[in-house]
Design a protein around this motif. Structure first.
Motif, PDB file in Angstrom:
ATOM      1  N   VAL A  27       0.815  -1.214   0.000  1.00 21.22           N
ATOM      2  CA  VAL A  27       0.000   0.000   0.000  1.00 21.22           C
ATOM      3  C   VAL A  27       0.849   1.265   0.000  1.00 21.22           C
ATOM      4  O   VAL A  27       0.604   2.201  -0.785  1.00 21.22           O
ATOM      5  CB  VAL A  27      -0.952   0.001   1.219  1.00 21.22           C
ATOM      6  N   ASN A  28       1.847   1.334   0.863  1.00 20.72           N
ATOM      7  CA  ASN A  28       2.579   2.590   1.068  1.00 20.72           C
ATOM      8  C   ASN A  28       3.273   3.123  -0.193  1.00 20.72           C
ATOM      9  O   ASN A  28       3.208   4.334  -0.466  1.00 20.72           O
ATOM     10  CB  ASN A  28       3.594   2.433   2.200  1.00 20.72           C
ATOM     11  N   PRO A  29       3.952   2.280  -0.987  1.00 21.47           N
ATOM     12  CA  PRO A  29       4.569   2.824  -2.198  1.00 21.47           C
ATOM     13  C   PRO A  29       3.545   3.406  -3.171  1.00 21.47           C
ATOM     14  O   PRO A  29       3.814   4.429  -3.817  1.00 21.47           O
ATOM     15  CB  PRO A  29       5.286   1.604  -2.803  1.00 21.47           C
ATOM     16  N   ALA A  30       2.376   2.776  -3.289  1.00 27.17           N
ATOM     17  CA  ALA A  30       1.336   3.298  -4.176  1.00 27.17           C
ATOM     18  C   ALA A  30       0.820   4.642  -3.675  1.00 27.17           C
ATOM     19  O   ALA A  30       0.633   5.590  -4.450  1.00 27.17           O
ATOM     20  CB  ALA A  30       0.190   2.293  -4.283  1.00 27.17           C
ATOM     21  N   VAL A  31       0.585   4.737  -2.372  1.00 25.70           N
ATOM     22  CA  VAL A  31       0.086   5.984  -1.798  1.00 25.70           C
ATOM     23  C   VAL A  31       1.126   7.093  -1.942  1.00 25.70           C
ATOM     24  O   VAL A  31       0.792   8.244  -2.280  1.00 25.70           O
ATOM     25  CB  VAL A  31      -0.319   5.767  -0.331  1.00 25.70           C
ATOM     26  N   ASP A  32       2.405   6.780  -1.703  1.00 22.73           N
ATOM     27  CA  ASP A  32       3.465   7.775  -1.879  1.00 22.73           C
ATOM     28  C   ASP A  32       3.482   8.291  -3.321  1.00 22.73           C
ATOM     29  O   ASP A  32       3.592   9.509  -3.562  1.00 22.73           O
ATOM     30  CB  ASP A  32       4.829   7.161  -1.556  1.00 22.73           C
ATOM     31  N   PHE A  33       3.400   7.388  -4.260  1.00 19.75           N
ATOM     32  CA  PHE A  33       3.441   7.716  -5.688  1.00 19.75           C
ATOM     33  C   PHE A  33       2.276   8.634  -6.054  1.00 19.75           C
ATOM     34  O   PHE A  33       2.449   9.675  -6.696  1.00 19.75           O
ATOM     35  CB  PHE A  33       3.375   6.406  -6.481  1.00 19.75           C
ATOM     36  N   LEU A  34       1.058   8.250  -5.636  1.00 18.61           N
ATOM     37  CA  LEU A  34      -0.139   9.006  -5.997  1.00 18.61           C
ATOM     38  C   LEU A  34      -0.202  10.344  -5.272  1.00 18.61           C
ATOM     39  O   LEU A  34      -0.642  11.351  -5.843  1.00 18.61           O
ATOM     40  CB  LEU A  34      -1.378   8.177  -5.695  1.00 18.61           C
ATOM     41  N   ALA A  35       0.236  10.370  -4.019  1.00 19.53           N
ATOM     42  CA  ALA A  35       0.214  11.617  -3.263  1.00 19.53           C
ATOM     43  C   ALA A  35       1.119  12.664  -3.910  1.00 19.53           C
ATOM     44  O   ALA A  35       0.783  13.850  -3.953  1.00 19.53           O
ATOM     45  CB  ALA A  35       0.634  11.359  -1.824  1.00 19.53           C
ATOM     46  N   ALA A  36       2.270  12.225  -4.414  1.00 22.05           N
ATOM     47  CA  ALA A  36       3.186  13.154  -5.066  1.00 22.05           C
ATOM     48  C   ALA A  36       2.555  13.761  -6.317  1.00 22.05           C
ATOM     49  O   ALA A  36       2.741  14.946  -6.614  1.00 22.05           O
ATOM     50  CB  ALA A  36       4.496  12.440  -5.420  1.00 22.05           C
ATOM     51  N   LEU A  37       1.800  12.962  -7.062  1.00 19.63           N
ATOM     52  CA  LEU A  37       1.139  13.462  -8.265  1.00 19.63           C
ATOM     53  C   LEU A  37      -0.050  14.357  -7.915  1.00 19.63           C
ATOM     54  O   LEU A  37      -0.334  15.329  -8.618  1.00 19.63           O
ATOM     55  CB  LEU A  37       0.661  12.298  -9.133  1.00 19.63           C
ATOM     56  N   ALA A  38      -0.740  14.040  -6.836  1.00 13.87           N
ATOM     57  CA  ALA A  38      -1.914  14.829  -6.450  1.00 13.87           C
ATOM     58  C   ALA A  38      -1.516  16.216  -5.982  1.00 13.87           C
ATOM     59  O   ALA A  38      -2.219  17.204  -6.245  1.00 13.87           O
ATOM     60  CB  ALA A  38      -2.696  14.108  -5.358  1.00 13.87           C
ATOM     61  N   GLY A  39      -0.399  16.326  -5.268  1.00 15.89           N
ATOM     62  CA  GLY A  39       0.022  17.622  -4.755  1.00 15.89           C
ATOM     63  C   GLY A  39      -1.042  18.227  -3.857  1.00 15.89           C
ATOM     64  O   GLY A  39      -1.522  17.597  -2.916  1.00 15.89           O
ATOM     65  N   ASP A  40      -1.455  19.450  -4.187  1.00 13.49           N
ATOM     66  CA  ASP A  40      -2.502  20.127  -3.423  1.00 13.49           C
ATOM     67  C   ASP A  40      -3.887  19.920  -4.032  1.00 13.49           C
ATOM     68  O   ASP A  40      -4.850  20.561  -3.606  1.00 13.49           O
ATOM     69  CB  ASP A  40      -2.212  21.635  -3.353  1.00 13.49           C
ATOM     70  N   GLY A  41      -3.979  19.028  -5.033  1.00 12.39           N
ATOM     71  CA  GLY A  41      -5.235  18.839  -5.739  1.00 12.39           C
ATOM     72  C   GLY A  41      -6.059  17.675  -5.222  1.00 12.39           C
ATOM     73  O   GLY A  41      -5.799  17.130  -4.141  1.00 12.39           O
ATOM     74  N   ARG A  42      -7.033  17.277  -6.021  1.00  6.94           N
ATOM     75  CA  ARG A  42      -7.956  16.211  -5.668  1.00  6.94           C
ATOM     76  C   ARG A  42      -7.606  14.947  -6.446  1.00  6.94           C
ATOM     77  O   ARG A  42      -7.020  15.004  -7.536  1.00  6.94           O
ATOM     78  CB  ARG A  42      -9.400  16.608  -5.995  1.00  6.94           C
TER      79      ARG A  42
END
Length: 250
Positions: A27-42
């Motif tokens: 889970v954690n690597p996927a969340v890290d990856f997606l969070a970086a792309l999301a930034g301050d967005g949705r």
């Protein structure tokens, strides 16, 4: 079926049957990856399921909206801590629209293959493109078809054998249709249809939707994707400016 192939009988034991995918290492690597792309967005998750990725992503402070066909799966999400704070729209993620735009949309754990026709998969890319803000990204995690593992003349690939059951995939090479089949001791059979899809085919679907390939990795930890990779995490980007749209169309 109202909930597709993920009704109450499947949803009730889904987390347990996929327990390894709920481990922090998955889970954690996927969340890290997606969070970086999301930034301050949705973030928009297609096939949000029971919240394996959405819940920890929301805990990072990222607003997550989900689209999910199965009400039974969503009820499991709602029962979890923080699950009632995530907006979910019930519907087919290849066509269902939600309000607003997103900086990242994502499909994980082979879920793109739940769309069992090429046209539905193309519609999915177009639907995502309509939801993305300029510069936003669409992320897909999916396996590379295991056809190289099949001996000549064989279209069945067993991938699990135990004392309590076994599982196997059946491939139709002419249509790219496949099914995953699960047999429990005693003879109970559950079969789920899919459509396997190649990386280059996904790139073409993205191009038809006005997206361009930004990066492709073997997994969420950004290991290089090679000819020996059995899965990939691919990121397509929506052009940020009108000039980039014109350039991309050339």
């Amino acid at each position: 079926m109202e909930d597709g192939y993920f009704g109450e009988s499947v949803a009730a034991g889904y987390d347990e049957s996929s327990a390894e995918m709920f481990e922090p290492g998955a889970v954690n690597p996927a969340v890290d990856f997606l969070a970086a792309l999301a930034g301050d967005g949705r973030a928009l998750e297609l096939g949000i399921g029971t919240g394996r990725i959405a819940l920890p992503l929301a805990q990072r402070g990222i607003p997550v909206h989900g689209i999910e066909l199965s009400r039974a799966m969503v009820s499991r999400l709602r029962a979890k801590s923080g699950g009632d704070a995530i907006d979910v729209t019930i519907g087919d993620f290849s066509a269902t629209r939600v309000a607003g735009t997103f900086s990242v949309a994502y499909l994980v754990y082979n879920t793109i293959m739940n769309l069992t026709t090429q046209s539905a998969q193309v519609d999915c890319f177009r639907n995502v493109a309509a939801h993305l803000e300029p510069g936003g990204c669409f992320v897909v995690e999916v396996c590379v078809p295991s056809l190289r593992s099949l001996p000549p003349g064989q279209n069945v690939f067993p991938f699990h054998v135990s004392a309590t059951g076994w599982a196997y995939d059946v491939y139709d090479f002419a249509t790219q249709a496949m099914s995953s089949n699960y047999v429990r001791a005693g003879g109970e059979l559950r079969s789920i249809p899919f459509r396997y899809v190649w990386p280059a085919e996904l790139d073409l679907m993205a191009q038809l939707a006005g997206l361009r390939l930004r990066e492709r990795w073997q997994d969420w930890t950004r290991k290089p994707f090679t000819g020996e990779s059995t899965s990939h995490v691919s990121v397509w980007e929506k052009p940020a400016t009108a000039a980039e749209v014109v350039e991309h169309a050339r």
